[in-house]
Design an enzyme around this catalytic site. Sequence first.
Site, PDB file in Angstrom:
ATOM      1  N   ASP A  61      -5.787   2.319  -3.281  1.00 40.51           N
ATOM      2  CA  ASP A  61      -6.434   2.240  -2.927  1.00 40.51           C
ATOM      3  C   ASP A  61      -7.067   3.663  -1.834  1.00 40.51           C
ATOM      4  O   ASP A  61      -8.057   3.964  -1.453  1.00 40.51           O
ATOM      5  CB  ASP A  61      -6.726   1.127  -1.272  1.00 40.51           C
ATOM      6  CG  ASP A  61      -5.366   1.012  -0.786  1.00 40.51           C
ATOM      7  OD1 ASP A  61      -4.296   1.940  -0.783  1.00 40.51           O
ATOM      8  OD2 ASP A  61      -5.153   0.731   0.739  1.00 40.51           O
TER       9      ASP A  61
ATOM     10  N   SER B 103       0.707  -1.492   0.141  1.00 40.86           N
ATOM     11  CA  SER B 103       0.081  -0.370   0.313  1.00 40.86           C
ATOM     12  C   SER B 103       1.089   1.676   0.139  1.00 40.86           C
ATOM     13  O   SER B 103       1.507   1.509  -1.033  1.00 40.86           O
ATOM     14  CB  SER B 103      -0.826   0.505   0.930  1.00 40.86           C
ATOM     15  OG  SER B 103      -1.529   1.068   1.194  1.00 40.86           O
TER      16      SER B 103
END
Length: 438
Positions: free
Chosen positions: A234, A92
């Site tokens: 995300d 991430s």
Amino acid sequence: MFGTSGIRGPIGETVTAALALSVGRAVGSTDIDRAVIGRDPRHSGEILSDAVSAGLRECGVDVIDIGLAATPTIARSVAWRGADTGISVTASHNPPADNGLKLWQPTGQAFDESRRAEITGRVEAENYDLATWDGIGNERSWDGATERHAEALVDAGTEVSDCSVVVDIGTGAGGVTATALHRLGCAVETINAQPDGSFPARPSEPTEETLTSLRAQVATTDADLGVAHDGDADRLVAVDETGRFVSGDRLLALFAREAVSRGDEVAAPVNTSLAVDDTLEPLGASVTRTRVGDVHVAERATSETVVFGGEPSGAWIWPDETLCPDGPLAACKLAELVDEAGPLSSLLEAVERYPIRRESIETNAKGTRMSQVRDHVVAAYDDVTTIDGVRIGFDDGWVLIRASGTQPLIRLTAEARDPDRADDLLDTARSVVSRAEA
């Protein structure tokens, strides 16, 4: 093994091909038939993807490998391909030396606590259901996932008539955002658009400090909006048309205001600003608070009364679309809002900005001290939440006392509508921890 958002850590230390193989075996041993895997552009991603796929196939699971893709693309692909599980190989917003694994259900929701516990237990006990030689799963690729995601974003959106957007992809996997915005009718300019898992242009985490290029680009052009992603897209953060960074709390309030009707709830973690509550109250809507971490926000968003969930870190969930934080979806919704309602800076004028204070206290006994803090606070105060640390609510503010998940620290946070009161509440938090030390 699992943190607040999957498995994550340094390559060759916490995260290895051996661990990825074990996780693949563990997931493959949970009575599933088909899995989707994909990855962000980190240099270690292909090795880990291969290892995860091998573990799954050893247990008889067929694998669909979609290659380089945003995490929300991978999560959505589970249902699109009739699979039982999805696995994203990504760290991430972490630095390039890290990598990790995120596990997804067909709804787009991350594995919940019971599923995470099952996978952890199987890995620790090496309890795998390996297939016989003629039952091994096969693997095939699918190169249409990103296109399918772009189509879904356009189908869920509204045509844009006049909005110019600068998209900072951060050399990550979020190129689908630019595609979808263009198809919706936006004038789109990209920066840092070439995928590169070493993140040479800026750190993977998009913050006010790391987005200097985006802020300057928007401020010196006629762009109406700037948006930026982390490595797996995300997350979504924004800058207004003046190049000013928009705090996560204010963006959360703005998204929430657009999503709710009377009686609706918005899921947000315990460290979310009062500005969100104050924005929703006149609309007859409210905040339901969760533990910190988008996985917990998503769990709460499964409730029928929750129409939106978000974290100030930049994770945004519209449960009618997917239970995965979808940065590209957030970018499209923000562009549509600016096109319809006017400049982002003007929209944010209706969202308050309250003073917030933060401090950390070092301790080698954070577990014991937090237990003592909890006992004292529950006995001494009326409005107490203990789902993640200890949160004390007051009429004009709140404090949060929470142990760091990675360091020998207890973190204090205080917010109020008045600066002096915020200082007072931080003093209150200090005194509560000091009492626990005594």
